[in-house]
Enzyme design. Structure first.
Site, mmCIF file in Angstrom:
data_model
loop_
_atom_site.group_PDB
_atom_site.id
_atom_site.type_symbol
_atom_site.label_atom_id
_atom_site.label_comp_id
_atom_site.label_asym_id
_atom_site.label_seq_id
_atom_site.Cartn_x
_atom_site.Cartn_y
_atom_site.Cartn_z
ATOM 1 N N LYS A 1 5.480 -27.771 -46.037
ATOM 2 C CA LYS A 1 5.363 -27.092 -47.042
ATOM 3 C C LYS A 1 3.603 -26.621 -46.383
ATOM 4 O O LYS A 1 3.045 -28.232 -46.491
ATOM 5 C CB LYS A 1 5.388 -27.668 -48.204
ATOM 6 C CG LYS A 1 4.941 -26.836 -49.234
ATOM 7 C CD LYS A 1 6.447 -25.602 -49.350
ATOM 8 C CE LYS A 1 6.311 -24.766 -50.662
ATOM 9 N NZ LYS A 1 6.577 -25.767 -51.764
ATOM 10 N N HIS A 2 3.251 -26.044 -46.746
ATOM 11 C CA HIS A 2 1.673 -25.660 -46.456
ATOM 12 C C HIS A 2 1.087 -25.987 -45.025
ATOM 13 O O HIS A 2 0.616 -26.905 -45.087
ATOM 14 C CB HIS A 2 0.854 -25.703 -47.068
ATOM 15 C CG HIS A 2 0.991 -24.832 -48.751
ATOM 16 N ND1 HIS A 2 1.182 -23.563 -48.308
ATOM 17 C CD2 HIS A 2 1.356 -25.603 -49.475
ATOM 18 C CE1 HIS A 2 1.967 -23.127 -49.529
ATOM 19 N NE2 HIS A 2 1.886 -24.302 -50.468
ATOM 20 N N ASN B 1 -8.069 -35.383 -43.253
ATOM 21 C CA ASN B 1 -7.715 -36.613 -42.987
ATOM 22 C C ASN B 1 -6.029 -36.926 -43.113
ATOM 23 O O ASN B 1 -5.799 -36.930 -44.501
ATOM 24 C CB ASN B 1 -8.947 -37.341 -43.993
ATOM 25 C CG ASN B 1 -9.574 -37.844 -43.110
ATOM 26 O OD1 ASN B 1 -10.698 -37.508 -42.158
ATOM 27 N ND2 ASN B 1 -11.085 -37.761 -44.047
ATOM 28 N N ASP C 1 0.560 -6.867 -9.088
ATOM 29 C CA ASP C 1 0.435 -5.787 -9.602
ATOM 30 C C ASP C 1 -0.644 -5.337 -9.205
ATOM 31 O O ASP C 1 -1.643 -5.769 -9.730
ATOM 32 C CB ASP C 1 1.386 -5.362 -9.976
ATOM 33 C CG ASP C 1 1.844 -4.065 -10.213
ATOM 34 O OD1 ASP C 1 1.347 -3.295 -9.166
ATOM 35 O OD2 ASP C 1 3.090 -3.672 -10.403
ATOM 36 N N ARG D 1 -10.842 -40.273 -46.450
ATOM 37 C CA ARG D 1 -9.737 -40.854 -45.726
ATOM 38 C C ARG D 1 -9.439 -41.997 -46.740
ATOM 39 O O ARG D 1 -7.865 -41.929 -47.085
ATOM 40 C CB ARG D 1 -9.802 -41.810 -44.175
ATOM 41 C CG ARG D 1 -8.705 -42.220 -43.863
ATOM 42 C CD ARG D 1 -9.188 -42.758 -42.362
ATOM 43 N NE ARG D 1 -10.017 -41.697 -42.444
ATOM 44 C CZ ARG D 1 -9.333 -40.548 -41.604
ATOM 45 N NH1 ARG D 1 -7.685 -40.545 -41.435
ATOM 46 N NH2 ARG D 1 -9.214 -39.948 -40.648
ATOM 47 N N HIS E 1 -6.996 -29.848 -37.263
ATOM 48 C CA HIS E 1 -8.203 -29.122 -38.788
ATOM 49 C C HIS E 1 -7.306 -27.711 -38.865
ATOM 50 O O HIS E 1 -6.434 -27.586 -38.049
ATOM 51 C CB HIS E 1 -9.387 -29.351 -38.178
ATOM 52 C CG HIS E 1 -10.192 -30.588 -38.056
ATOM 53 N ND1 HIS E 1 -10.336 -31.386 -37.105
ATOM 54 C CD2 HIS E 1 -10.762 -31.046 -38.839
ATOM 55 C CE1 HIS E 1 -10.755 -31.851 -37.773
ATOM 56 N NE2 HIS E 1 -11.673 -32.599 -38.614
ATOM 57 N N VAL F 1 0.821 -1.101 -0.209
ATOM 58 C CA VAL F 1 -0.399 0.131 -0.220
ATOM 59 C C VAL F 1 0.528 1.614 0.012
ATOM 60 O O VAL F 1 1.531 1.620 0.864
ATOM 61 C CB VAL F 1 -1.354 0.077 1.386
ATOM 62 C CG1 VAL F 1 -2.102 1.407 1.247
ATOM 63 C CG2 VAL F 1 -2.015 -1.413 1.484
ATOM 64 N N ARG G 1 4.815 -8.462 -43.555
ATOM 65 C CA ARG G 1 3.914 -7.479 -43.979
ATOM 66 C C ARG G 1 2.977 -7.589 -44.743
ATOM 67 O O ARG G 1 1.931 -6.743 -44.978
ATOM 68 C CB ARG G 1 5.529 -7.631 -46.169
ATOM 69 C CG ARG G 1 6.569 -7.153 -45.422
ATOM 70 C CD ARG G 1 7.363 -8.002 -47.139
ATOM 71 N NE ARG G 1 6.924 -7.617 -47.703
ATOM 72 C CZ ARG G 1 6.994 -8.049 -48.989
ATOM 73 N NH1 ARG G 1 7.392 -9.404 -49.255
ATOM 74 N NH2 ARG G 1 6.260 -7.715 -50.281
#
Length: 538
Positions: A289-290, A432, A137, A452, A538, A77, A227
């Site tokens: 990749k991706h 899948n 704090d 699948r 996903h 305080v 960017r």
């Protein structure tokens, strides 16, 4: 009912006559305080900050001079007082506010420079609960929010990075701060306290093991402005949340231009995957990749693992992300520079490897200092229209002894090893997911298909293409194992894998038609194990 405003117009310029400084992080403090003093600003401070300023010969008043009350309770305080908050919240152009300030001897405070107790750092350092709570704090956020609310008259400074801007503004405006800067500082201040509260509430949720607290807050600090996002018409930025777990957010960029939004997403996927493999056991390489692996392998050396991973899909690997589970060495670096690669991420890199890569100016090299723990818990967040989806990190892991053999033929030792490898990779392939593997190498990967069976066929087709590229007669799916991230709903996906040459199958099981799939495997003489654990991604 909302509080009604008196609608006093904010002045364009506000002279800074008095500043309250109370900082945990004292980076840049002395130079900032000296600049304020040179501009004729009276300095008021607390505890350790006041001592640091006085040590440098600066004239500074103790906050108790404003409150008429000493710091108590170990400093818990000290600023929670009308003498402080009245000085921050008083509307200077309001007659009633001015009268109240004069009546109670409250002096206006025109600027606060406050950064908070190091709560995030305390948590990251593994402190006990009592120490962590002590580093929450209270007075700091209260003063920041008060100053930011009253930004019409007060400047709220929460980051040492803004000290120089304040001093420049004072010099350019004859000791005043313009409204535009005060508004910007207020926005930063509220964002900082929100992120701080998010860290505190998140820690409590973890301590109490609350899987779904009634309110969930997330915060972050700007790391880089991109960017653009996934596409050039999308704006994007990268924020870090203070998590010290090794990865793309904590990695050091040794060379190359700034990473793009897609680079960060793909590099994260690559490093999380390669961290699944113990470096003491095998060298491992993942080429992404991706956000999907186009090749993953273990080997006796990084160069060996890289070459085997590359062979899985050389076409897709062009312009990809390469991750290793061991420090990058010169042998592997020499192989990587033979084709275009966007990013390499590894725990470290030898001086010779760095020298080899330095010739490729656009290739980014990132070092993390360690591997991510695949079993460490954490939260994953995804935005959807109108809300957030929050789940725990997929930290599930299985060993061969966890597999349940469901066919007449049990897998042999080599097949078991490849099953464990393939299922670990499938965890990081978009659903899948189908992964063929042979001798610790992916030989076909099918990702992100709506059925699948399509994933199984695509993965097999990629194996055929890879065989042609390597100049061998038969695809490496012949004699391989196949992993599926979820159960086969029908036998057709399994039959496609068998047709491609797979001799053993690993899948979670749990379909209504499990027995049909088991019967198809038995008829073909294929071994199959159930894991009981699904890895949708996903």
């Amino acid at each position: 009912m909302a509080v009604v405003s008196k609608n006093h117009p904010a002045p364009e310029l506000v002279r800074v006559r008095r500043a309250l400084l109370s900082v945990s992080d004292k980076t840049g403090l002395i130079a900032f305080a000296q600049g304020l003093a040179s501009a004729g600003v009276e300095l008021v401070s607390t505890g350790g900050t006041r001592a640091a300023l006085e040590k440098e010969g600066l004239a500074v008043r103790d906050v108790s001079d404003l409150t008429g009350f000493p710091e108590i309770m170990d400093g818990r305080v000290k600023t929670l007082h009308p003498g402080v908050h009245g000085g921050l919240l008083g509307i200077r152009d309001d007659a009633d506010h001015k009268a109240a300030m004069e009546k109670h001897g409250i002096a206006g405070i025109d600027l606060v420079a406050i950064n908070l107790y190091p709560f995030e750092e305390t948590v990251a350092g593994g402190a006990d609960a009592a120490t962590t709570v002590e580093n929450i704090d209270i007075g700091g956020p209260a003063m920041i929010r008060a100053a930011a609310k009253n930004h019409a008259y007060v400047s709220a400074v929460t980051d040492p990075e803004d000290y120089s801007r304040i001093l420049v503004a004072l010099e350019e405006n004859d000791g005043c701060i313009p409204l535009e800067l005060r508004r910007e500082l207020a926005a930063l201040a509220f964002a900082r306290t929100a992120a701080y509260d998010a860290a505190v509430s998140g820690w409590f949720a973890g301590e109490l093991d609350l899987e779904a607290p009634r309110h969930r807050a997330f915060g972050g600090k700007l790391h880089a402005v991109m960017r653009y996002g996934e596409n050039p018409h999308q704006k994007a930025a990268f924020y870090t949340n203070g998590d010290t777990r090794p990865g793309v957010a904590t990695a050091e960029l040794l060379q190359g231009k700034q990473l793009s939004y897609n680079n960060i997403n793909d590099t994260d996927a690559a490093f999380e995957l390669v961290s699944e493999f113990d470096p003491a056991k095998d060298a491992a390489c993942a080429i992404i990749k991706h956000a999907n692996p186009c090749g993953v392998a273990v080997g006796g050396s990084l160069a060996d693992a890289y070459g085997r991973a590359l062979a899985c899909d050389q076409t897709s690997a062009f312009g990809g992300i390469v991750a290793f589970n061991r420090p990058l060495d010169a042998e592997a670096a020499r192989e990587i520079v033979k084709i275009f690669t966007e990013v390499i991420i590894a725990p470290d890199a030898s001086d010779e490897a760095r020298e080899i890569l330095s010739a490729k100016k656009n290739l980014r090299l990132m070092i993390t200092g360690g591997l991510a723990d695949p079993r460490q818990p954490g939260l994953m967040v995804k935005s959807v229209s109108g809300g957030l989806l929050v789940q725990g990190r997929d930290n599930g892991a299985l060993a061969a002894q966890d597999f349940r053999v469901v066919t007449k033929r049990a897998p042999d030792a080599r097949e078991l090893d490849d099953m464990a490898f393939a299922f670990r990779v499938a965890k990081h392939v978009k659903s899948n997911a189908i992964v063929y593997a042979l001798n610790g190498v992916t030989v076909g990967v099918g990702a992100g298909q709506m059925s699948r069976v399509d994933s199984a066929r695509i993965a097999a087709r990629k194996a055929v293409d890879a065989a042609e590229a390597m100049g061998i007669d038969a695809p490496l799916t012949k004699g391989s194992v196949v992993a599926s991230d979820a159960f086969f709903p029908f036998a057709d996906g399994l039959l496609s894998a068998i047709e491609a040459g797979a001799t053993a199958v690993i899948q979670p099981g749990g379909s209504m038609r499990d027995q049909d799939v088991i019967d198809a495997a038995d008829e073909a003489g294929v071994a199959m194990v159930f894991t009981g654990m699904r890895h949708f991604r996903h």
